[in-house]
Design an enzyme around this catalytic site. Sequence first.
Site, PDB file in Angstrom:
ATOM      1  N   LYS A  99       0.853  -1.187   0.000  1.00 46.72           N
ATOM      2  CA  LYS A  99       0.000   0.000   0.000  1.00 46.72           C
ATOM      3  C   LYS A  99       0.890   1.239   0.000  1.00 46.72           C
ATOM      4  O   LYS A  99       1.450   1.625   1.029  1.00 46.72           O
ATOM      5  CB  LYS A  99      -0.920   0.041   1.226  1.00 46.72           C
ATOM      6  CG  LYS A  99      -2.018   1.094   1.035  1.00 46.72           C
ATOM      7  CD  LYS A  99      -2.388   1.830   2.290  1.00 46.72           C
ATOM      8  CE  LYS A  99      -1.594   3.045   2.594  1.00 46.72           C
ATOM      9  NZ  LYS A  99      -1.618   4.145   1.648  1.00 46.72           N
ATOM     10  N   GLU A 123       9.770   1.005  10.463  1.00 47.57           N
ATOM     11  CA  GLU A 123      10.768   2.059  10.223  1.00 47.57           C
ATOM     12  C   GLU A 123      10.044   3.375  10.447  1.00 47.57           C
ATOM     13  O   GLU A 123       9.283   3.822   9.585  1.00 47.57           O
ATOM     14  CB  GLU A 123      11.292   1.980   8.781  1.00 47.57           C
ATOM     15  CG  GLU A 123      12.046   0.704   8.441  1.00 47.57           C
ATOM     16  CD  GLU A 123      13.446   0.656   9.045  1.00 47.57           C
ATOM     17  OE1 GLU A 123      13.906   1.679   9.593  1.00 47.57           O
ATOM     18  OE2 GLU A 123      14.057  -0.418   8.982  1.00 47.57           O
ATOM     19  N   CYS A 137      13.469  10.696   7.103  1.00 42.58           N
ATOM     20  CA  CYS A 137      13.510  10.266   8.504  1.00 42.58           C
ATOM     21  C   CYS A 137      14.910  10.378   9.088  1.00 42.58           C
ATOM     22  O   CYS A 137      15.068  10.429  10.291  1.00 42.58           O
ATOM     23  CB  CYS A 137      13.029   8.827   8.591  1.00 42.58           C
ATOM     24  SG  CYS A 137      13.924   7.772   7.446  1.00 42.58           S
ATOM     25  N   GLU A 196      10.266  15.892  14.994  1.00 35.62           N
ATOM     26  CA  GLU A 196      10.726  15.989  13.606  1.00 35.62           C
ATOM     27  C   GLU A 196      10.046  17.173  12.922  1.00 35.62           C
ATOM     28  O   GLU A 196       8.819  17.203  12.834  1.00 35.62           O
ATOM     29  CB  GLU A 196      10.197  14.749  12.865  1.00 35.62           C
ATOM     30  CG  GLU A 196      11.156  13.702  12.503  1.00 35.62           C
ATOM     31  CD  GLU A 196      10.466  12.583  11.718  1.00 35.62           C
ATOM     32  OE1 GLU A 196       9.274  12.293  11.936  1.00 35.62           O
ATOM     33  OE2 GLU A 196      11.142  11.996  10.888  1.00 35.62           O
TER      34      GLU A 196
END
Length: 527
Positions: free
Chosen positions: A223, A298, A332, A429
């Site tokens: 997906k 992850e 990331c 982040e």
Amino acid sequence: MAMAMAMRRAAALGARHILGASSSSSSGILRSRHMSVDAAAALERIRAAGLLRTQGLIGGKWIDAYDGKTIEVENPATGEILANVSCMGSRETSDAIASAHTTFYSWSKLTASERSKALRKWYDLIISNKEELALLMTLEQGKPIKEALGEVNYGASFIEYFAEEAKRIYGDIIPPTLSDRRLLVLKQPVGVVGAITPWNFPLAMITRKVGPALACGCTVVVKPSEFTPLTALAAADLALQAGIPAGALNVVMGNAPEIGDALLQSTQVRKITFTGSTAVGKKLMAGSADTVKKVSLELGGNAPCIVFDDADIDVAIKGSLAAKFRNSGQTCVCANRILVQEGIYEKFASAFIKAVQSLQVGNGLEESTSQGPLINEAAVQKVEKFIKDATSKGAHIMLGGKRHSLGMTFYEPTVVGNVSNDMLLFREEAFGPVAPLVPFKTEEDAIHMANDTNAGLAAYIFTKSIPRSWRVSEALEYGLVGVNEGLISTEVAPFGGVKQSGLGREGSKYGVDEYLELKYICMGNLN
Ligand code: NAP
């Protein structure tokens, strides 16, 4: 005008616009009246290569959503609608799982060499279509074309690597505890894998999962993100052309929670592999508990980039610039906090600002561009919120700090000084082109500040001292550490995080472990 409307609509929806059955063109491809010349030419080239797919892939067939719904894919640099892709949900996902489950019995029975050859062919096809794939990626994701080409090479490298690794999945023979016995360990594929991937690396996050899964004999339902399904569909088309059998690789996209739930609830799906935000990763991990699936995650990072007084300043500038501004700060592993020792702070700050000023903001299709747009309006608003929070608590803007004059979701490459640990810029982040500079005094302070977060994906250090580089690397609670280097990802090394940045590793010889079960066989009465 049409563009402004598209922007407002995206902001209002915070996601892509879902259309009813009647609004889909027969080919699934729409052209905005304001399609720019470059984008139209690029799309034409991709179409001519047969890589402009808009339907899901189930059991080797390209399929519309069962209710005919589609979802718009936009170019974040211009707001142009690139295509309408099928907007799928639980029913299509269940069929994709069934197809993967049936194919598992034949694909897993092939020899490693046969699976390896199909993967190798897929790699060759990705490489021979790399320019079209890169154009597609730039169009739907916004990253500069040079970075997109880099991602195609990087993404393809996982297919090549795991084509080779397929032949090296060895078991073990254990010295027996009784003389009439022989003890064996077999490694077998886990079964059907559900792979959910983000928009920031539209190809590599898929190949990093699908490569090892197929190599081990698993079959997959992928997906991709609703923001970047076109690259995923083009890659799947090439997999079919390479002879990866119908049903071994399926792609569904659209309603993420519905697709996710269908994958989680199915007892046929034995493994969930996810790359994306920590919040969604936690939901998927919890949702996997009911059927006790194997899970690898992850997730988000909050990378410290530590510049010590004894660093080579040119190396530190080059490395931290690359670690911070790749994909406009939307990775990331992007340096999220640049910790700079007091003795070098002023010198580093002025040289770093100069380097950031040289970054060229623009449409990723232009060769000179090094900073593309952010993925959507919500991403810009998040950056604005973080900047406001930081300045209200005493940080100061040294460069940039606002939307770019190009409009849309372009944001000025930004440097913020005197950031501290009570600010959002330090704690979360930012996922944008903002470099927060955080002063520190001692090595111990730097290690403490670097580890003062729930994340633990990538960290970077810049120092000329070899003892220090060992000391600090070992003390950092991170899965990846770059020493005097800002770009460290490669298919041959294990990629993954500790703490709340994830579980498991991707790439490298360790990457296959996530898709294998160990089976112990005890053979008795052999005398
Ligand atoms: P995201 O919002 O978590 O989305 C990731 C994927 O999950 C997308 O395909 C999304 O679908 C899907 N999704 C969303 N809600 C879901 C649900 N309830 N059930 C099932 N699937 C669901 O993350 P993102 O914004 O795309 O990506 C950015 C994040 O990914 C950042 O935090 C970044 O650090 C992280 N990331 C980590 C790595 C790593 O290797 N550790 C690499 C790249 C990115 P839709 O997009 O269709 O909604």
